[in-house]
Design a protein around this motif. Structure first.
Motif, PDB file in Angstrom:
ATOM      1  N   GLN A 141       0.823  -1.205   0.000  1.00 38.83           N
ATOM      2  CA  GLN A 141       0.000   0.000   0.000  1.00 38.83           C
ATOM      3  C   GLN A 141       0.858   1.257   0.000  1.00 38.83           C
ATOM      4  O   GLN A 141       0.539   2.241  -0.677  1.00 38.83           O
ATOM      5  N   ARG A 142       1.961   1.241   0.737  1.00 39.09           N
ATOM      6  CA  ARG A 142       2.887   2.378   0.707  1.00 39.09           C
ATOM      7  C   ARG A 142       3.558   2.484  -0.654  1.00 39.09           C
ATOM      8  O   ARG A 142       3.763   3.581  -1.189  1.00 39.09           O
ATOM      9  N   ALA A 185       2.376   1.546  -3.514  1.00 42.35           N
ATOM     10  CA  ALA A 185       1.420   1.981  -4.530  1.00 42.35           C
ATOM     11  C   ALA A 185       1.319   3.496  -4.609  1.00 42.35           C
ATOM     12  O   ALA A 185       1.032   4.062  -5.677  1.00 42.35           O
ATOM     13  N   GLN A 186       1.571   4.176  -3.499  1.00 44.43           N
ATOM     14  CA  GLN A 186       1.491   5.639  -3.492  1.00 44.43           C
ATOM     15  C   GLN A 186       2.671   6.294  -4.195  1.00 44.43           C
ATOM     16  O   GLN A 186       2.535   7.375  -4.766  1.00 44.43           O
ATOM     17  N   SER A 227      -1.491  -3.706  -7.570  1.00 40.08           N
ATOM     18  CA  SER A 227      -2.898  -3.949  -7.225  1.00 40.08           C
ATOM     19  C   SER A 227      -3.221  -5.441  -7.230  1.00 40.08           C
ATOM     20  O   SER A 227      -3.967  -5.930  -6.371  1.00 40.08           O
ATOM     21  N   GLU A 251      -1.810  -6.844  -4.065  1.00 41.36           N
ATOM     22  CA  GLU A 251      -2.641  -6.470  -2.921  1.00 41.36           C
ATOM     23  C   GLU A 251      -3.879  -7.354  -2.829  1.00 41.36           C
ATOM     24  O   GLU A 251      -4.287  -7.771  -1.738  1.00 41.36           O
ATOM     25  N   HIS A 259      -5.012  -9.633   0.297  1.00 38.53           N
ATOM     26  CA  HIS A 259      -6.332  -9.478   0.903  1.00 38.53           C
ATOM     27  C   HIS A 259      -7.056 -10.831   0.963  1.00 38.53           C
ATOM     28  O   HIS A 259      -7.716 -11.150   1.961  1.00 38.53           O
TER      29      HIS A 259
END
Length: 264
Positions: A168-169, A171-172, A182, A185, A189
């Motif tokens: 998530q970090r 992806a930014q 994605s 991720e 999940h």
């Protein structure tokens, strides 16, 4: 590692000394030798059993503090501990250290019988007790270690959460590869959702989950078998070459290994 190495050295010495020991015992009746070795082996096993239970229960009985910190263990687990474990290696090492002759030049008295009995104790505890241990576990109906399972489950959850937070970090900052990140991720999940489902299952659902997991692995292995047969057929039909077969088959072998690891 050192313990296993030393045990291996002991067995090497057994192989070197046993012919000489048997030659020195030719004058003894085999019935008497086996009787003596069997009696001492039974004593060794009985002493261990009689020691394990008092050593586990007596300190807890005498000390409420110990009892509060470490409750009484299940007697079935103590039974397994008392029945398992090879004995006699230290005795054999001591026996092998005995001199061949005394200071007067005479053969050391009883050296051969001491080595023989020590070897017999090792054989009985290693082979007889070792082979009967699975039957004893089934008779006592001992299940898996719940604490170890909880620790493993917690470790898997935290590891997947840490990996997901990293993605998530990432992806930014890495917008160029957003699609690949994605997908990863989504996989994490899904793993966390599966772990959460397993973690929420209570004891009454444990058998159902185990059966479902067993069926999952069975179907997955069947699917891999179909894949393997298909690529072999393609090779036999000359639609792919041997090199392609090896590459694809390697991926199937890796997937099969991952399934075996999860089953273990």
């Amino acid at each position: 590692m050192l313990v296993y190495l030393l045990n291996g050295v002991i067995f090497v010495f057994i192989g070197l000394q046993l012919p000489q020991v048997m030659h020195g015992l030719q004058h003894r009746a085999w019935a008497n030798l086996l009787l003596e070795a069997g009696a001492i082996s039974l004593v060794v096993i009985a002493v261990r059993i009689l020691w394990i239970f008092p050593s586990a229960y007596l300190p807890r009985f005498l000390s409420p503090r110990i009892r509060a910190r470490n409750p009484y263990p299940d007697w079935r687990h103590l039974a397994i501990v008392s029945w398992s474990g090879m004995r006699g290696v230290d005795s054999l090492a001591t026996a092998l250290a005995l001199p061949l002759i005394t200071a007067a030049g005479a053969p050391f008295p009883g050296r051969d019988i001491i080595i023989f009995v020590s070897f017999a104790v090792i054989l009985v505890t290693l082979v007889a007790q070792g082979l009967t241990l699975p039957f004893l576990i089934r008779i006592l109906r001992i299940g898996g270690d719940e604490k170890a399972w909880c620790e493993e489950h917690t470790a898997r959850v935290l590891a997947n959460q840490a990996a997901l937070a990293y993605l998530q970090r990432l992806a930014q900052s890495d917008t160029e590869h957003a699609e690949q990140i994605s997908l990863l991720e989504a996989q994490y999940h899904e793993r966390l959702a599966q772990l959460e489902t397993i973690g929420e299952a209570n004891e009454s659902q444990a058998g159902v989950i185990e059966a479902e997991a067993s069926r999952y692995h069975q179907v997955a292995r069947e699917a891999l078998r179909v894949e393997r047969e298909k690529i072999i057929d393609l090779r036999n039909e000359h639609r792919i070459n041997d090199e392609t077969l090896r590459v694809v088959e390697r991926d199937i072998d890796l997937a099969d290994a991952r399934l075996s690891e999860r089953e273990g």
